[in-house]
Enzyme design. Sequence first.
Site, short mmCIF file in Angstrom:
data_model
loop_
_atom_site.label_atom_id
_atom_site.label_comp_id
_atom_site.label_asym_id
_atom_site.label_seq_id
_atom_site.Cartn_x
_atom_site.Cartn_y
_atom_site.Cartn_z
N HIS A 1 45.55 54.02 26.14
CA HIS A 1 44.19 54.99 25.89
C HIS A 1 43.84 56.53 26.03
CE1 HIS A 1 39.95 55.58 26.04
NE2 HIS A 1 39.97 54.63 25.05
N PHE B 1 32.92 54.78 16.72
CA PHE B 1 33.88 54.38 17.95
C PHE B 1 34.66 54.86 17.05
CE2 PHE B 1 35.06 52.25 21.79
CZ PHE B 1 33.98 52.52 23.14
N HIS C 1 47.27 51.21 28.86
CA HIS C 1 45.66 50.26 28.41
C HIS C 1 45.34 48.74 28.13
CE1 HIS C 1 40.78 50.19 27.69
NE2 HIS C 1 41.18 50.38 26.91
N GLN D 1 49.25 50.40 23.96
CA GLN D 1 48.51 51.24 23.79
C GLN D 1 47.86 52.00 24.89
OE1 GLN D 1 44.20 49.49 22.78
NE2 GLN D 1 44.70 50.84 21.01
N GLU E 1 35.61 55.67 25.13
CA GLU E 1 35.69 56.07 23.92
C GLU E 1 34.26 56.53 23.65
OE1 GLU E 1 38.39 55.15 21.51
OE2 GLU E 1 37.70 54.49 19.87
N LEU F 1 39.63 54.68 33.29
CA LEU F 1 39.55 55.07 31.77
C LEU F 1 37.72 55.57 31.69
CD1 LEU F 1 39.71 54.10 29.14
CD2 LEU F 1 38.50 52.16 29.13
N ARG G 1 43.11 55.76 18.72
CA ARG G 1 43.67 56.29 20.00
C ARG G 1 45.42 56.16 19.49
NH1 ARG G 1 41.06 51.56 22.71
NH2 ARG G 1 38.73 51.83 23.03
N ARG H 1 45.75 48.60 18.32
CA ARG H 1 44.06 48.33 18.42
C ARG H 1 42.91 49.12 18.12
NH1 ARG H 1 40.53 47.10 21.75
NH2 ARG H 1 41.31 48.26 24.31
C1 LIG Z 1 39.14 50.14 31.66
C2 LIG Z 1 38.91 49.59 30.56
C3 LIG Z 1 37.97 49.38 29.13
C4 LIG Z 1 37.81 48.93 28.25
N1 LIG Z 1 36.68 48.40 27.10
C5 LIG Z 1 36.44 48.29 25.68
C6 LIG Z 1 35.63 48.32 25.30
O1 LIG Z 1 34.82 48.57 25.37
N2 LIG Z 1 35.64 47.74 24.00
C7 LIG Z 1 37.09 46.22 24.02
O2 LIG Z 1 36.88 45.27 22.87
N3 LIG Z 1 37.49 46.26 24.76
C8 LIG Z 1 37.65 47.19 25.76
N4 LIG Z 1 39.10 46.75 27.29
C9 LIG Z 1 40.04 45.95 26.68
C10 LIG Z 1 39.51 44.30 27.20
O3 LIG Z 1 38.79 44.39 28.13
C11 LIG Z 1 40.22 43.59 27.35
O4 LIG Z 1 40.86 43.56 26.14
C12 LIG Z 1 39.94 41.90 27.12
O5 LIG Z 1 39.42 41.73 28.88
C13 LIG Z 1 40.73 41.09 27.76
O6 LIG Z 1 40.44 39.94 28.28
P1 LIG Z 1 41.19 38.45 29.02
O7 LIG Z 1 39.92 37.40 28.17
O8 LIG Z 1 42.03 38.13 27.93
O9 LIG Z 1 41.25 38.30 29.62
P2 LIG Z 1 40.95 39.27 31.33
O10 LIG Z 1 39.56 39.65 31.37
O11 LIG Z 1 41.53 40.76 32.16
O12 LIG Z 1 41.00 37.61 31.91
C14 LIG Z 1 42.13 37.27 32.42
C15 LIG Z 1 42.44 36.12 33.44
O13 LIG Z 1 43.26 35.46 34.03
C16 LIG Z 1 43.78 35.14 34.97
N5 LIG Z 1 45.13 34.79 35.64
C17 LIG Z 1 45.67 36.51 34.85
N6 LIG Z 1 47.07 35.21 35.52
C18 LIG Z 1 46.67 34.60 36.14
C19 LIG Z 1 47.34 33.35 36.93
N7 LIG Z 1 48.75 33.78 37.77
N8 LIG Z 1 46.50 32.05 37.67
C20 LIG Z 1 45.60 32.01 37.58
N9 LIG Z 1 45.19 33.18 36.48
C21 LIG Z 1 45.37 33.78 36.01
C22 LIG Z 1 42.82 36.16 36.22
O14 LIG Z 1 41.81 35.68 37.09
C23 LIG Z 1 41.81 36.02 34.98
O15 LIG Z 1 40.77 35.66 34.61
C24 LIG Z 1 38.13 47.83 28.30
C25 LIG Z 1 39.75 47.28 28.80
C26 LIG Z 1 39.64 47.97 29.84
C27 LIG Z 1 40.76 48.00 30.66
#
Ligand SMILES: Cc1cc2nc3c(=O)[nH]c(=O)nc-3n(C[C@H](O)[C@H](O)[C@H](O)COP(=O)(O)OP(=O)(O)OC[C@H]3O[C@@H](n4cnc5c(N)ncnc54)[C@H](O)[C@@H]3O)c2cc1C
Lengths: 575, 232
Positions: free
Chosen positions: A237, A115, A347, A235, A250, A247, A281, A389
Amino acid sequence: MVHEHDVVIVGAGIAGLYAALEASRSVDTAVLSKVFPTRSHSISAQGGTAAPLGNMEEDSWEWHLYDTVRGGDYLGDQDAQEILVREAVEVAYELEHMGCPFSRTGEGKIAQREFGGHYSNLGKGPVRRACYAADRTGHAMLHTLYEQCVKKDVRFYTEYFVLALLMENNVCSGVVAWDMRKGGLHIFHAKAVMFATGGYARAWKVNTNALSNTGDGMSIVLQAGLPLEDMEFVQFHPTGLYPSGVLVTEGARGEGGYLVNHEGKRFLEKYAPAKMELSPRDVVSRSIQTEINEGRGIGGKGYVHLDLRHLGRQAIMEKLPQIHELILKFSGIDAVTDFVPILPTSHYAMGGIPTDVNGRVVMDAKNTPVTGFYAAGEGACVSVHGANRLGCNSTMDCAVYGRRTGRAMARFIGEGAEKNTLPKDALERGRTKVEGLLAAKGKESPAAIRDELQQTMMVNCGVFREEKLLKKQLEIIKSLQGRYKEVEVGYKGQRFNTELLDVIELGNMLDFVETIVVGGLARTESRGAHYRTDFPKRDDGSWMKHTLAWKTDSGIKLDYKPVVVTRFQPQERKF
Amino acid sequence: MMQTFKIFRYNPDEDKNPYYKTYQVDVQEGMTVLDVLNEIKWKLDGSLTFRRSCRHGICGSCAMTINGLNRLACETQVKALGGGTVEVEPLRHYPVIKDLAVDMEDFYKKYEAVKPYFIAGTSPTDKERYQSIEDRKKIDGSYECILCGACTSSCPSYWANPNFLGPAALLAAYRFVFDSRDEGMGERLPILNSRHGLWRCHTIFNCTICPKSLNPTWAIGELKKKVISEKY
Ligand SMILES: Cc1cc2nc3c(=O)[nH]c(=O)nc-3n(C[C@H](O)[C@H](O)[C@H](O)COP(=O)(O)OP(=O)(O)OC[C@H]3O[C@@H](n4cnc5c(N)ncnc54)[C@H](O)[C@@H]3O)c2cc1C
Ligand code: SF4
Ligand code: FES
């Protein structure tokens, strides 16, 4: 209605669910989420999750640490980064023990792939460090964690929208939420509250994020009088599908995909000759944007080409099946035979709710903790990603710090923490938001405001920034905030009123974006993802420090705190 | 190009009966049905309710009935529907909460009933449990399920018997039964083999409507064989 729990976690992505699993081992834990847990944005992570297991070749946590420090342009706190890379190994195995369906090596171990930004021997050759499950790594991790939560009977409140944090005298006692399906306000009274509310990229027109990624948690924290950290670091992407920004992982470059401009040239030769397409990135995004800005986009348009054709059908179908399908469904292009049009796409949030290494939210430059309030994941800032990141470090950050935060909350309660008294106006704090909006009679269209916000953030606060544009953007945001006071919600019902929720989300977006612009305006240097054309050099003398931003009646107030440096002294980056 | 969208509307708080409402939307090249729904919601009629999150076919929020077939709105190109009026309805056989949003509680309950989680008898080492590439391949086609509910909604056996676990839950069971590391067969077998389990599937193949191209019918067939070989 008041619900009582020891721990209330807002957010059911990787960070929230890992915390829930840990906390629920010893204390009564509830998880609130505005979407069903497996609909959380973590589901989208494709490429992998970083852990120096050394399953394919030699690797070490020191190398991973070095890459993370340097990838983040030395703005990350090295104590937190060291925890990330050391615990990553344990966490990857733990996920596997929970049944996570990782892809495998010939020997039956967890398979790992290359990566961007992952190197061996302190920045020398590439190293295969990203554990993956085909190109559905986030799906595999999120489902595994959700399954374990089902097994442990974690209490879920699904489709509850959190409106406000209940905090008084720096002591947190719960949250107010809205039952999306039936309508109605609910108070969640807890000994510890955690925000794992994810990112915010919906504030930009071209972005990779789910429609639900509106930065609610960050804005709720600002509204509660607490600061956000390092918000100017956003960031982009490098490879978003043109024009939607969806997306293309990568991993596509990790597997050997090239980028070419209108002249058919692999232009990274010019910008990063050593690491080429596998540079970090920020470097790749700026290279693409420069090609586009200087007229070498394909046909002079706003995109360049990603070429996967030489990988061959078999490799594409085996290693990037979802990407192949996605490109086909959204652009009608078969990546086996055709070029893929791509452009940089908003991103990831490097900044967020400031915490210490145990997930405790801190409220000032002296790192004074708020009692009973925790955060982790993309919505938080420990800070492990610094100014930029590294790919695959986010899902691991969510897992490692989600787990640590869950443990910290259980410990806090185990040591005898009591429920704090709810503020007298607890319910009011939610009611003003909801009823205010439902009662408002106005002339402004929320869609028009959102559209203008997204368009202008793209132009004025994107891959490249400068004083003039940021100042202009600040004016625009102020005027949009003014217009927001005049929006009207047409449907007044209580039942599944997604119009109301859309408008609340828009209000949240209008709040946190201000910290990004003001923080970026103040930071007169270029570092990681924050690139100022008027200050193109990194300036360690003045800017080796984290930004803290508060929302006050007179605008955004800034303060700064030092960066924790342990092993690696800042150096110039070359790729 | 202006195109007509006929959309199912029902708000139990206000409407005696469901009805269809027609909207004209200017469809641009590349627009999906979700883009159209957003356009309607943001510009024409904010009261329309539907679920969405990821907008690229991976979270399972936006499953609905489009021109009579169960699909994900976010990955259905309007153009691919071949012109004319597009009819959008909620997934069938789930109670409607409002408009296109249905109540999936029962669907989730059935999913939970099959013990959709890894069950290990032996404790792990401090490294991973080894699994060969071939063994890992056996769960391809099952772990990718996004719990969108499209398959169960289209299953005639489920229509006939609402107690039937349904294709999605059984596919989740497959995911674990065929995971070489899992040791929960003993716990799952009585559930799969129960009155409302596997044998209610009459191999009708309707569930192959799956937007992720998964094939629950096939997986249920494999489970039937497995259960028989385990039992006898
Ligand atoms: C397309 C894409 C591909 C990616 N690929 C990678 C990868 O290959 N490797 C990597 O390490 N990272 C990757 N990332 C980044 C990574 O996926 C995210 O940064 C990470 O999953 C975020 O997880 P989280 O647990 O912080 O929040 P999230 O999974 O975003 O969850 C947020 C939670 O908060 C809740 N929430 C938000 N606001 C409220 C509210 N007001 N009331 C109640 N609930 C609320 C939502 O319902 C949800 O359950 C990628 C991101 C994207 C967009
Ligand atoms: S098997 Fe397919 S249709 Fe059924 S719930 Fe899973 S993804 Fe949806
Ligand atoms: S919005 Fe996620 S599958 Fe359609």
